[in-house]
Scaffold this motif. Structure first.
Motif, PDB file in Angstrom:
ATOM      1  N   VAL A  93      93.300  75.725 -48.644  1.00 55.24           N
ATOM      2  CA  VAL A  93      92.188  76.213 -49.470  1.00 55.24           C
ATOM      3  C   VAL A  93      92.486  76.011 -50.951  1.00 55.24           C
ATOM      4  O   VAL A  93      91.653  75.522 -51.715  1.00 55.24           O
ATOM      5  N   ILE A  94      93.717  76.369 -51.377  1.00 56.48           N
ATOM      6  CA  ILE A  94      94.103  76.187 -52.781  1.00 56.48           C
ATOM      7  C   ILE A  94      94.109  74.695 -53.138  1.00 56.48           C
ATOM      8  O   ILE A  94      93.666  74.289 -54.212  1.00 56.48           O
ATOM      9  N   GLY A  95      94.615  73.875 -52.206  1.00 56.88           N
ATOM     10  CA  GLY A  95      94.622  72.439 -52.447  1.00 56.88           C
ATOM     11  C   GLY A  95      93.221  71.882 -52.618  1.00 56.88           C
ATOM     12  O   GLY A  95      92.976  71.036 -53.483  1.00 56.88           O
ATOM     13  N   CYS A 100      89.031  68.955 -55.080  1.00 59.32           N
ATOM     14  CA  CYS A 100      87.597  68.651 -55.161  1.00 59.32           C
ATOM     15  C   CYS A 100      87.153  68.311 -56.588  1.00 59.32           C
ATOM     16  O   CYS A 100      86.440  67.317 -56.789  1.00 59.32           O
ATOM     17  N   PRO A 101      87.540  69.094 -57.612  1.00 59.87           N
ATOM     18  CA  PRO A 101      87.159  68.693 -58.978  1.00 59.87           C
ATOM     19  C   PRO A 101      87.732  67.333 -59.378  1.00 59.87           C
ATOM     20  O   PRO A 101      87.057  66.551 -60.062  1.00 59.87           O
ATOM     21  N   LEU A 102      88.967  67.051 -58.939  1.00 60.05           N
ATOM     22  CA  LEU A 102      89.560  65.753 -59.247  1.00 60.05           C
ATOM     23  C   LEU A 102      88.786  64.620 -58.570  1.00 60.05           C
ATOM     24  O   LEU A 102      88.583  63.554 -59.161  1.00 60.05           O
ATOM     25  N   TYR A 105      85.588  64.144 -60.462  1.00 59.33           N
ATOM     26  CA  TYR A 105      85.871  63.454 -61.728  1.00 59.33           C
ATOM     27  C   TYR A 105      86.069  61.966 -61.469  1.00 59.33           C
ATOM     28  O   TYR A 105      85.526  61.116 -62.195  1.00 59.33           O
ATOM     29  N   TRP A 106      86.851  61.633 -60.465  1.00 60.63           N
ATOM     30  CA  TRP A 106      87.097  60.221 -60.129  1.00 60.63           C
ATOM     31  C   TRP A 106      85.789  59.529 -59.759  1.00 60.63           C
ATOM     32  O   TRP A 106      85.541  58.388 -60.176  1.00 60.63           O
ATOM     33  N   LEU A 107      84.936  60.222 -58.997  1.00 59.64           N
ATOM     34  CA  LEU A 107      83.686  59.620 -58.548  1.00 59.64           C
ATOM     35  C   LEU A 107      82.748  59.315 -59.709  1.00 59.64           C
ATOM     36  O   LEU A 107      82.246  58.191 -59.847  1.00 59.64           O
ATOM     37  N   PHE A 108      82.528  60.320 -60.593  1.00 59.70           N
ATOM     38  CA  PHE A 108      81.509  60.187 -61.633  1.00 59.70           C
ATOM     39  C   PHE A 108      81.997  59.510 -62.910  1.00 59.70           C
ATOM     40  O   PHE A 108      81.195  58.929 -63.644  1.00 59.70           O
TER      41      PHE A 108
END
Length: 337
Positions: A93-95, A100-102, A105-108
């Motif tokens: 869960v912590i991972g 997810c934000p990373l 960021y990589w996607l957009f």
């Protein structure tokens, strides 16, 4: 293993209470009202096991069974059970919270811009023409008015424009110059994907006594078209719109894609790299055609007079990417590579 629950009729909210029990590899549904149905377990469709919710069990004829015990699982060792256990794993869960934000960021900010830049060079001219025309229609309705310039100023600007097109051996059918009055844009010029260059009355009036400076501005805008910067912005906007619609489940946003692309071009803020490419195009061609790169510096200085360089001006020439002062300095010291 036994549990009780509700057996819903196919495509209906009506149900009967019954008991579910396991016998060998079969599942038995029964109650005191005479129901006794034995089905092989492989014939049942088992819903995903989600913590805190009853597992959905669908029978071959479409009936659905929901057990009263929300912890009951008919597939304890299935993938669903693994997902449920993963949801309770603190490390995972912590991972996910950090990953997810990373990923977004990589996607957009990396993947979509890279794909947009790559795809821009392969778009057919007919597609670029459509994007440009639709964008121009939107901008005309939102922010442009008919020009108020006198015929002499329009004729002089058109003369400079046609000289450039002929000197650069560009297609006159593709590259077109338009004059508009705009309080929204102020003293500005911008290029659309299909080769339409728009100059505002305020820009013409500011540069009325500086033909060479006006020529440098036009070369800068032609540079944006030649490097397909607006096409890349349009492709990036389209990719981002689709990605957001998929990630957040708002597929209706794809319907507004054309409007979104037009708005992005209207509000275009070119990246530092794009601005430098357009600047270099203007500066190198000024030298090539026998003019001085300092003319571009003159244009930047005149346009920036009376304007706060840190304000949110629509003029790309006053963009802080890169800072206008560094662009002026570069133009004054520019030498052909």
């Amino acid at each position: 293993m036994k549990t009780t629950g509700r057996l819903y009729h196919a495509h209906s909210n009506t149900f009967i209470y019954c008991e579910l029990s396991l016998s060998d590899e079969c599942v038995v549904f029964s109650n005191d009202e005479g129901l006794h149905e034995r089905l092989p377990k492989p014939r049942l469709v088992l819903g995903m096991a989600i913590k805190g919710q009853a597992q959905d069990i669908t029978l071959p004829d479409g009936r659905r069974f929901l057990c009263d015990d929300k912890t009951f699982r008919l597939n304890q060792h299935s993938t669903s059970s693994f997902i449920e256990r993963s949801e309770q794993h603190k490390g995972l869960v912590i991972g996910a919270i950090f990953f997810c934000p990373l990923l977004l960021y990589w996607l957009f900010f990396i993947a979509i811009p890279h794909v947009a830049a790559s795809s821009a060079g392969h778009l057919p001219q007919s597609v670029i023409e459509t994007i440009g025309q639709q964008s121009m229609t939107l901008i005309e309705k939102a922010a442009l008015e008919p020009t108020q310039l006198d015929e002499q100023k329009v004729a002089n600007a058109e003369r400079i424009w046609l000289e450039l097109i002929n000197q650069l051996q560009l297609n006159e059918q593709k590259y077109r110059l338009g004059f508009y009055q705009s309080e929204f844009f102020g003293a500005n010029a911008f290029a659309l994907p299909h080769g339409q260059i728009v100059v505002t009355d305020d820009l013409i009036l500011k540069l009325a006594d500086y033909d060479d400076a006006f020529r440098a501005v036009l070369l800068h805008e032609i540079g944006h078209v030649e490097h397909r910067h607006s096409v890349k912005i349009a492709a990036q906007t389209a990719g981002t719109t689709v990605a957001l619609a998929i990630v957040f489940g708002d597929l209706q946003g794809i319907v507004d894609l054309a409007l979104g692309v037009g708005t992005a071009i209207m509000q275009q803020q070119f990246s530092q790299g794009m601005e430098r490419q357009a600047d270099d195009y203007a500066l190198s061609n000024l030298l090539k055609l026998g003019y001085k790169p300092e003319h571009f510096a003159t244009a930047l200085e005149i346009i920036s007079q009376g304007t706060d360089d840190d304000s949110q001006s629509w003029s790309k020439y006053l963009s802080t990417h890169p800072h206008v002062k560094s662009r002026i300095e570069k133009a004054r010291t520019y030498k052909h590579p």
